[in-house]
Design a protein around this motif. Sequence first.
Motif, PDB file in Angstrom:
ATOM      1  N   LEU A 147       0.829  -1.200   0.000  1.00 38.24           N
ATOM      2  CA  LEU A 147       0.000   0.000   0.000  1.00 38.24           C
ATOM      3  C   LEU A 147       0.872   1.262   0.000  1.00 38.24           C
ATOM      4  CD1 LEU A 147      -2.853  -1.021   2.467  1.00 38.24           C
ATOM      5  CD2 LEU A 147      -2.962  -0.845  -0.007  1.00 38.24           C
ATOM      6  N   GLU A 148       1.995   1.213   0.718  1.00 34.56           N
ATOM      7  CA  GLU A 148       2.927   2.353   0.738  1.00 34.56           C
ATOM      8  C   GLU A 148       3.479   2.608  -0.667  1.00 34.56           C
ATOM      9  OE1 GLU A 148       4.306   4.255   3.385  1.00 34.56           O
ATOM     10  OE2 GLU A 148       2.834   3.412   4.758  1.00 34.56           O
ATOM     11  N   THR A 149       3.829   1.515  -1.335  1.00 32.78           N
ATOM     12  CA  THR A 149       4.390   1.632  -2.673  1.00 32.78           C
ATOM     13  C   THR A 149       3.355   2.201  -3.636  1.00 32.78           C
ATOM     14  OG1 THR A 149       5.806  -0.278  -2.243  1.00 32.78           O
ATOM     15  CG2 THR A 149       5.523   0.348  -4.528  1.00 32.78           C
ATOM     16  N   CYS A 150       2.115   1.684  -3.548  1.00 28.64           N
ATOM     17  CA  CYS A 150       1.045   2.181  -4.433  1.00 28.64           C
ATOM     18  C   CYS A 150       0.755   3.653  -4.148  1.00 28.64           C
ATOM     19  CB  CYS A 150      -0.220   1.350  -4.240  1.00 28.64           C
ATOM     20  SG  CYS A 150      -0.062  -0.315  -4.899  1.00 28.64           S
ATOM     21  N   ASP A 151       0.761   4.028  -2.874  1.00 34.89           N
ATOM     22  CA  ASP A 151       0.484   5.412  -2.478  1.00 34.89           C
ATOM     23  C   ASP A 151       1.576   6.341  -3.013  1.00 34.89           C
ATOM     24  OD1 ASP A 151      -0.933   7.428  -1.232  1.00 34.89           O
ATOM     25  OD2 ASP A 151       0.197   7.225   0.644  1.00 34.89           O
ATOM     26  N   SER A 152       2.828   5.874  -2.930  1.00 36.58           N
ATOM     27  CA  SER A 152       3.917   6.722  -3.428  1.00 36.58           C
ATOM     28  C   SER A 152       3.904   6.776  -4.955  1.00 36.58           C
ATOM     29  CB  SER A 152       5.266   6.226  -2.925  1.00 36.58           C
ATOM     30  OG  SER A 152       5.546   4.949  -3.461  1.00 36.58           O
ATOM     31  N   GLY A 153       3.270   5.787  -5.599  1.00 32.84           N
ATOM     32  CA  GLY A 153       3.167   5.770  -7.049  1.00 32.84           C
ATOM     33  C   GLY A 153       2.013   6.623  -7.557  1.00 32.84           C
ATOM     34  N   GLY A 154       1.227   7.213  -6.642  1.00 23.48           N
ATOM     35  CA  GLY A 154       0.162   8.109  -7.053  1.00 23.48           C
ATOM     36  C   GLY A 154      -1.206   7.453  -7.085  1.00 23.48           C
ATOM     37  N   TRP A 155      -1.335   6.245  -6.633  1.00 29.25           N
ATOM     38  CA  TRP A 155      -2.656   5.603  -6.602  1.00 29.25           C
ATOM     39  C   TRP A 155      -3.351   5.928  -5.302  1.00 29.25           C
ATOM     40  CZ3 TRP A 155      -0.851   0.100  -8.400  1.00 29.25           C
ATOM     41  CH2 TRP A 155      -0.502   0.147  -9.753  1.00 29.25           C
ATOM     42  N   CYS A 156      -4.667   5.818  -5.371  1.00 29.85           N
ATOM     43  CA  CYS A 156      -5.465   6.091  -4.173  1.00 29.85           C
ATOM     44  C   CYS A 156      -5.317   4.913  -3.215  1.00 29.85           C
ATOM     45  CB  CYS A 156      -6.919   6.315  -4.567  1.00 29.85           C
ATOM     46  SG  CYS A 156      -7.993   6.561  -3.141  1.00 29.85           S
ATOM     47  N   ARG A 157      -4.772   5.200  -2.042  1.00 28.54           N
ATOM     48  CA  ARG A 157      -4.481   4.144  -1.062  1.00 28.54           C
ATOM     49  C   ARG A 157      -5.745   3.387  -0.670  1.00 28.54           C
ATOM     50  NH1 ARG A 157      -0.128   3.612   2.864  1.00 28.54           N
ATOM     51  NH2 ARG A 157      -0.836   2.203   4.481  1.00 28.54           N
ATOM     52  N   SER A 158      -6.856   4.057  -0.410  1.00 26.05           N
ATOM     53  CA  SER A 158      -8.080   3.400   0.055  1.00 26.05           C
ATOM     54  C   SER A 158      -8.684   2.508  -1.027  1.00 26.05           C
ATOM     55  CB  SER A 158      -9.103   4.421   0.548  1.00 26.05           C
ATOM     56  OG  SER A 158      -9.488   5.268  -0.519  1.00 26.05           O
ATOM     57  N   SER A 159      -8.659   2.932  -2.293  1.00 27.78           N
ATOM     58  CA  SER A 159      -9.227   2.081  -3.354  1.00 27.78           C
ATOM     59  C   SER A 159      -8.351   0.850  -3.581  1.00 27.78           C
ATOM     60  CB  SER A 159      -9.434   2.875  -4.647  1.00 27.78           C
ATOM     61  OG  SER A 159      -8.196   3.238  -5.199  1.00 27.78           O
ATOM     62  N   VAL A 160      -7.038   1.031  -3.504  1.00 33.29           N
ATOM     63  CA  VAL A 160      -6.135  -0.118  -3.647  1.00 33.29           C
ATOM     64  C   VAL A 160      -6.354  -1.075  -2.476  1.00 33.29           C
ATOM     65  CG1 VAL A 160      -3.706  -0.835  -3.627  1.00 33.29           C
ATOM     66  CG2 VAL A 160      -4.423   1.128  -5.001  1.00 33.29           C
ATOM     67  N   ALA A 161      -6.507  -0.542  -1.266  1.00 28.21           N
ATOM     68  CA  ALA A 161      -6.736  -1.384  -0.082  1.00 28.21           C
ATOM     69  C   ALA A 161      -8.061  -2.138  -0.214  1.00 28.21           C
ATOM     70  CB  ALA A 161      -6.725  -0.529   1.179  1.00 28.21           C
ATOM     71  N   ASP A 162      -9.091  -1.473  -0.740  1.00 30.18           N
ATOM     72  CA  ASP A 162     -10.394  -2.138  -0.936  1.00 30.18           C
ATOM     73  C   ASP A 162     -10.269  -3.285  -1.939  1.00 30.18           C
ATOM     74  OD1 ASP A 162     -11.614  -0.483   0.852  1.00 30.18           O
ATOM     75  OD2 ASP A 162     -12.436   0.890  -0.675  1.00 30.18           O
ATOM     76  N   ARG A 163      -9.600  -2.987  -3.078  1.00 26.64           N
ATOM     77  CA  ARG A 163      -9.416  -4.052  -4.083  1.00 26.64           C
ATOM     78  C   ARG A 163      -8.587  -5.213  -3.523  1.00 26.64           C
ATOM     79  NH1 ARG A 163      -7.084  -1.574  -9.289  1.00 26.64           N
ATOM     80  NH2 ARG A 163      -6.671   0.177  -7.942  1.00 26.64           N
ATOM     81  N   LEU A 164      -7.549  -4.874  -2.789  1.00 24.80           N
ATOM     82  CA  LEU A 164      -6.697  -5.903  -2.188  1.00 24.80           C
ATOM     83  C   LEU A 164      -7.494  -6.766  -1.206  1.00 24.80           C
ATOM     84  CD1 LEU A 164      -3.838  -7.022  -2.067  1.00 24.80           C
ATOM     85  CD2 LEU A 164      -3.333  -5.372  -0.261  1.00 24.80           C
ATOM     86  N   ASP A 165      -8.322  -6.149  -0.369  1.00 20.09           N
ATOM     87  CA  ASP A 165      -9.170  -6.906   0.565  1.00 20.09           C
ATOM     88  C   ASP A 165     -10.141  -7.807  -0.192  1.00 20.09           C
ATOM     89  OD1 ASP A 165      -8.008  -5.903   2.828  1.00 20.09           O
ATOM     90  OD2 ASP A 165      -9.491  -4.294   3.108  1.00 20.09           O
ATOM     91  N   LYS A 166     -10.683  -7.285  -1.293  1.00 18.43           N
ATOM     92  CA  LYS A 166     -11.620  -8.062  -2.111  1.00 18.43           C
ATOM     93  C   LYS A 166     -10.919  -9.298  -2.680  1.00 18.43           C
ATOM     94  CE  LYS A 166     -14.484  -7.513  -6.212  1.00 18.43           C
ATOM     95  NZ  LYS A 166     -14.830  -6.606  -7.303  1.00 18.43           N
ATOM     96  N   TRP A 167      -9.684  -9.127  -3.183  1.00 19.02           N
ATOM     97  CA  TRP A 167      -8.944 -10.259  -3.737  1.00 19.02           C
ATOM     98  C   TRP A 167      -8.589 -11.278  -2.650  1.00 19.02           C
ATOM     99  CZ3 TRP A 167      -5.093  -6.701  -6.754  1.00 19.02           C
ATOM    100  CH2 TRP A 167      -5.708  -6.277  -7.946  1.00 19.02           C
ATOM    101  N   VAL A 168      -8.239 -10.781  -1.487  1.00 20.64           N
ATOM    102  CA  VAL A 168      -7.882 -11.674  -0.374  1.00 20.64           C
ATOM    103  C   VAL A 168      -9.100 -12.496   0.036  1.00 20.64           C
ATOM    104  CG1 VAL A 168      -7.216 -11.738   2.066  1.00 20.64           C
ATOM    105  CG2 VAL A 168      -5.938 -10.320   0.465  1.00 20.64           C
ATOM    106  N   ARG A 169     -10.254 -11.827   0.162  1.00 25.68           N
ATOM    107  CA  ARG A 169     -11.487 -12.555   0.534  1.00 25.68           C
ATOM    108  C   ARG A 169     -11.876 -13.564  -0.542  1.00 25.68           C
ATOM    109  NH1 ARG A 169     -13.105  -7.467   2.202  1.00 25.68           N
ATOM    110  NH2 ARG A 169     -14.345  -7.200   0.320  1.00 25.68           N
ATOM    111  N   ALA A 170     -11.718 -13.179  -1.821  1.00 21.86           N
ATOM    112  CA  ALA A 170     -12.067 -14.078  -2.927  1.00 21.86           C
ATOM    113  C   ALA A 170     -11.137 -15.295  -2.947  1.00 21.86           C
ATOM    114  CB  ALA A 170     -11.988 -13.342  -4.258  1.00 21.86           C
ATOM    115  N   ALA A 171      -9.888 -15.097  -2.602  1.00 24.65           N
ATOM    116  CA  ALA A 171      -8.921 -16.191  -2.638  1.00 24.65           C
ATOM    117  C   ALA A 171      -8.944 -17.040  -1.356  1.00 24.65           C
ATOM    118  CB  ALA A 171      -7.513 -15.634  -2.858  1.00 24.65           C
ATOM    119  N   GLU A 172      -9.630 -16.544  -0.337  1.00 27.34           N
ATOM    120  CA  GLU A 172      -9.612 -17.238   0.959  1.00 27.34           C
ATOM    121  C   GLU A 172     -10.195 -18.651   0.862  1.00 27.34           C
ATOM    122  OE1 GLU A 172     -10.803 -16.547   5.606  1.00 27.34           O
ATOM    123  OE2 GLU A 172     -11.450 -15.091   4.116  1.00 27.34           O
TER     124      GLU A 172
END
Length: 122
Positions: free
Chosen positions: A4-29
Amino acid sequence: EAFLETCDSGGWCRSSVADRLDKWVRAAESERLRKLEQWNAFHMASEDRDSRRMCRSLASREERCSGQIRALVARWWARESRRRVKEQEREARRDARSYEQDRRGAAARAAVERRAAAGEAA
């Protein structure tokens, strides 16, 4: 967090990346749990096989010995029954010869008696 730090420093929205990441984690669980259960089942089966193999190696000596004893007893019974059958056949032949000799002897005696009776009558 580092992602998330890397994505944030790359100019992406931290909260949207975190939401997508949580969605992928739940889907893969569910898939992750399925794979974990599969791995556990495989290794438990492997341990069971190893355990049975160990028990078999301990019990197999007894089983082999008792199997060999059963085979020896079966062969002994088969030989004994063949020996009895041969003995009965010998006895039957002996009885048949004895009967034949008795019959021939009786026929010979009867012939001698007939000749003797015929000689007396003449």
